[in-house]
Design an enzyme around this catalytic site. Structure first.
Site, mmCIF file in Angstrom:
data_model
loop_
_atom_site.group_PDB
_atom_site.id
_atom_site.type_symbol
_atom_site.label_atom_id
_atom_site.label_comp_id
_atom_site.label_asym_id
_atom_site.label_seq_id
_atom_site.Cartn_x
_atom_site.Cartn_y
_atom_site.Cartn_z
ATOM 1 C CG ASP A 24 -2.220 -1.320 1.407
ATOM 2 O OD1 ASP A 24 -1.828 -1.564 0.554
ATOM 3 O OD2 ASP A 24 -3.251 -1.030 2.358
ATOM 4 C CE LYS A 129 -3.134 -4.826 1.011
ATOM 5 N NZ LYS A 129 -4.147 -3.368 2.436
ATOM 6 C CB CYS A 162 -2.293 -2.177 5.432
ATOM 7 S SG CYS A 162 -3.490 -2.073 4.939
HETATM 8 C C1 C5J Z 1 -2.794 0.224 5.233
HETATM 9 C C2 C5J Z 1 -4.821 1.626 6.263
HETATM 10 N N1 C5J Z 1 -2.410 0.258 4.077
HETATM 11 N N2 C5J Z 1 -4.195 2.601 7.295
HETATM 12 N N3 C5J Z 1 -4.383 0.938 5.718
HETATM 13 O O1 C5J Z 1 -2.517 0.226 6.553
HETATM 14 O O2 C5J Z 1 -5.874 1.940 6.797
#
Ligand code: C5J
Length: 228
Positions: A24, A129, A162
């Protein structure tokens, strides 16, 4: 086989059966004007992850490791977004709202894409995802098993959300995970620190933790000092 100095003890890997997972690293989480900042977070805390991750990505490409980039996000009609995820936080600005980088966490929008410094190259897997973990409602496990991958080097943001969810999912599926401490980041430094400790505690209950330099010096000894 290569041995990486790590916590709680050395992590042995073979690049042929190891994947680098980059979680991400999207504009929406890292850049001013993205979702992370709109939620009130200091995105500069995540920016520091980019440079060490660029070095690890270069080493993974050089050694022929499988590289997987994930992106958290949803269909434009939000059909795959649980209502609970939309309403949580009671914020006016939420997933699907319009912002400076387009609609927040919506596939195809500017904010949903990976930051240019870490742009995937042809041949690398880009995995969309809908949840926090990379295994939930995706073909992640099939991609890994089809390539006989047994070990993961996990990086990205955010450490306690994540990254952690993905490591826990991977651990339960029998994958060995090494998390790179300086290639992960959180808007909450204390969550980052404790999140990493939780992974390596109790003899490596979820996996291993190392600094990127330790991986680089094990993978490509001659170039280990380049990032110093
Ligand atoms: C991730 C989030 N990528 N913090 N998403 O950690 O919402």
């Amino acid at each position: 086989m290569t041995s990486v100095s790590a916590e709680p003890y050395e992590f042995d890997l073979d690049p042929a059966t190891t994947a680098l997972v980059v979680i991400d690293m999207q504009r929406d989480f890292l850049q001013p004007g993205g979702f992370g900042e709109l939620l009130g977070n200091d995105v500069s805390l995540l920016a520091r992850v980019v440079a060490p991750l660029q070095r690890v990505l270069a080493a993974a490409r050089e050694t022929g490791m499988l590289v997987i980039h994930t992106r958290e996000g949803h269909r434009p009609d939000l059909a795959d977004c649980p209502p609970a995820k939309l309403t949580r936080g009671r914020a006016e600005t939420t997933i699907g709202s319009s912002g400076p980088k387009g609609r927040i966490l919506i596939r195809g929008e500017d904010g949903h894409d990976i930051v240019p410094e870490l742009r995937p190259i042809p041949g690398e897997v880009v995995l969309d995802k809908p949840g926090k973990g990379a295994f939930y409602a995706t073909d992640m496990e099939a991609v890994l098993r089809n390539r006989s991958i047994t070990h993961l080097v996990v990086t990205g943001v955010t450490t306690e959300v994540c990254v952690h969810t993905t490591v826990r999912e991977a651990n339960d599926r029998g994958f060995e995970c090494l998390v790179l401490s300086d290639c992960c980041g959180s808007y909450f430094p204390e969550f980052h620190e404790v999140g990493l400790r939780m992974i390596a505690a109790q003899g490596g209950i979820f996996g291993w933790v190392a600094a990127s330099e330790d991986l680089l010096s094990a993978l490509i000894p001659a170039t280990a000092d380049l990032g110093a």
